[in-house]
Design a protein around this motif. Structure first.
Motif, PDB file in Angstrom:
ATOM      1  N   HIS A 196      -8.883  19.224  37.985  1.00 32.77           N
ATOM      2  CA  HIS A 196      -8.209  19.650  36.754  1.00 32.77           C
ATOM      3  C   HIS A 196      -6.831  20.244  37.041  1.00 32.77           C
ATOM      4  CE1 HIS A 196     -11.268  18.791  33.773  1.00 32.77           C
ATOM      5  NE2 HIS A 196     -12.176  19.175  34.662  1.00 32.77           N
ATOM      6  N   ASP A 203     -12.241  16.674  30.415  1.00 31.92           N
ATOM      7  CA  ASP A 203     -13.675  16.711  30.120  1.00 31.92           C
ATOM      8  C   ASP A 203     -13.882  16.540  28.626  1.00 31.92           C
ATOM      9  OD1 ASP A 203     -14.306  17.418  32.775  1.00 31.92           O
ATOM     10  OD2 ASP A 203     -14.020  19.556  32.327  1.00 31.92           O
ATOM     11  N   GLU A 250     -21.397  14.155  36.434  1.00 32.61           N
ATOM     12  CA  GLU A 250     -20.677  14.730  35.299  1.00 32.61           C
ATOM     13  C   GLU A 250     -20.248  13.603  34.371  1.00 32.61           C
ATOM     14  OE1 GLU A 250     -17.468  17.363  36.139  1.00 32.61           O
ATOM     15  OE2 GLU A 250     -18.735  18.874  37.097  1.00 32.61           O
ATOM     16  N   TRP A 252     -19.100  13.683  31.583  1.00 31.25           N
ATOM     17  CA  TRP A 252     -17.997  14.078  30.699  1.00 31.25           C
ATOM     18  C   TRP A 252     -16.641  14.110  31.373  1.00 31.25           C
ATOM     19  CZ3 TRP A 252     -22.121  17.305  32.100  1.00 31.25           C
ATOM     20  CH2 TRP A 252     -21.812  18.229  33.112  1.00 31.25           C
ATOM     21  N   HIS A 253     -16.608  13.978  32.701  1.00 32.56           N
ATOM     22  CA  HIS A 253     -15.356  14.175  33.431  1.00 32.56           C
ATOM     23  C   HIS A 253     -14.705  12.832  33.778  1.00 32.56           C
ATOM     24  CE1 HIS A 253     -12.816  16.473  36.470  1.00 32.56           C
ATOM     25  NE2 HIS A 253     -12.649  15.210  36.862  1.00 32.56           N
TER      26      HIS A 253
HETATM   27 ZN   LIG Z   1     -14.067  18.302  34.589  1.00 25.04          ZN
END
Ligand SMILES: [Zn+2]
Length: 371
Positions: A196, A203, A250, A252-253
């Motif tokens: 990030h 995300d 993950e 969402w990432h």
């Molecule tokens: Zn992330």
């Protein structure tokens, strides 16, 4: 050096021109004899077989005059790149082994403001108006979410994480330690080691019925898993690769890497760590990584190690083709050549004497202009 290259290119072109003339002349002769043969046949003269043999003889000169000329062969020239730029670009690898070194001047855009500008404020949102992301990632991200919205009419997506300064990552890290009471966090990356911080990642979360819900990439949302490469994004931490990424699944990432690379990783089921290693195995001096993106674009990728003892590294780049250079954040540079995208009106048309120019300017190097 550019002059030499140009005159060489001119002589190749001249040779090609002569070859074309010879082929045209031969074709004219073949054509004439062919027409004559047809006429002879229609006149029912019985010497057809003899004439056919004569035709074969006429074609021979074309073979003699054929010169080796491959119009697809790429001619490379040298470009000086700041060695420290290996820490920048959309292919940098940031993980627990590879720290992100910020330049301090990331080109960020406010997601909320940009959405308003594009009329997308009702398509997706951010947790609040302070969320920013790299400009290079915003447009493809917005395009991708808009395409999803057009397909499913779902306005539930929220950008829950995007660019984070190292200071903010530090806060998140400490908050997680406080919450778990552990010495190390397994959920939040150490400051300096989160993707990030590069600004290339975001995300997803969901918001509906007045509450947030986890984004899990299932149902209609699985559209992103199959289509994100078309916008240059990868699902950065796939379930099957957590032993390599060292990050749990993950869904969402997402991480921006550019369309060709996202395509290659998605189609071959490899994560960014594996891709970086693969590219390093295709140095400029060896066999380049060549592939065709779905939809037809021909791509060539090769690696150039950084000259760590020097301020600048010499990177061979193609002349006459669109290309991009990105650092990999640890050992050197990755050059991506778009073999269908010829850059015209430079070497071939510009008079060599007036401008000792360095052909085209790459679009992708994060760095200051060098020429
Ligand atoms: Zn992330």
């Amino acid at each position: 050096m550019p002059k030499k290259k140009i005159s060489k290119e001119k002589s190749i072109r001249r040779t090609k021109h002569l070859t074309e003339l010879a082929i045209c002349a031969a074709l004219l002769i073949i054509g004439a004899v062919g027409v004559k043969g047809v006429m002879d046949r229609s006149n029912t003269v019985s010497t057809n077989s003899y004439k056919d043999k004569a035709d074969v003889e006429v074609t021979e000169p074309t073979e003699v005059s054929t010169e080796e000329f491959d119009p697809n062969k790429i001619i490379y020239t040298s470009k000086s790149v700041k060695t420290k730029d290996k820490f920048a670009g959309d292919l940098i690898l940031v993980n627990e082994d590879h720290q992100y070194f910020t330049s301090g001047n990331e080109d960020l855009v406010g997601i909320y403001d940009a959405n308003v500008e594009r009329g997308l404020e009702n398509v997706f949102s951010t947790v609040d108006s302070s969320y920013t992301i790299l400009r290079a990632a915003y447009e493809p991200m917005a395009d991708m979410i808009k395409a999803f919205y057009d397909e499913y009419q779902l306005d539930t997506l929220v950008i829950y994480g995007s660019y984070r300064s190292t200071a903010f990552q530090q806060q998140l890290y400490e908050a997680d330690l406080a919450e778990t009471g552990e010495d190390d966090s397994t959920r939040v990356a150490k400051p300096g080691y989160s993707e990030h911080e590069t600004g290339y990642a975001f995300d997803f979360s969901l918001y509906y019925d007045d509450h947030y819900a986890d984004y899990d990439g299932t149902g209609d949302y699985s559209w992103f898993n199959g289509n994100c490469w078309k916008y240059g994004f990868i699902l950065r931490y796939p379930e099957s690769k957590s032993d390599i990424t060292k990050i749990q699944y993950e869904p969402w990432h997402f991480r921006y890497v550019g369309v060709p690379h996202a395509f290659y990783m998605a189609k071959n089921g490899i994560c960014l760590e594996e891709y970086e290693t693969l590219v390093e195995q295709h140095p400029y001096s060896g066999e380049h990584l060549e592939f065709t993106v779905d939809g037809g674009k021909h791509i060539e990728v090769y690696f150039v190690p950084s000259d760590d003892g020097a301020e600048e590294t010499t990177v061979p780049v193609p002349t006459g083709y669109k290309y991009e250079i990105s650092g990999n954040n640890y050992s050197g540079f990755i050059v991506t050549v778009y073999k269908d995208e010829k850059i015209t009106a430079e070497v071939e048309t510009a008079p060599a004497e007036t401008q000792p120019d360095e052909t085209e300017v790459p679009e992708e190097t994060e760095a200051e202009p060098q020429e």
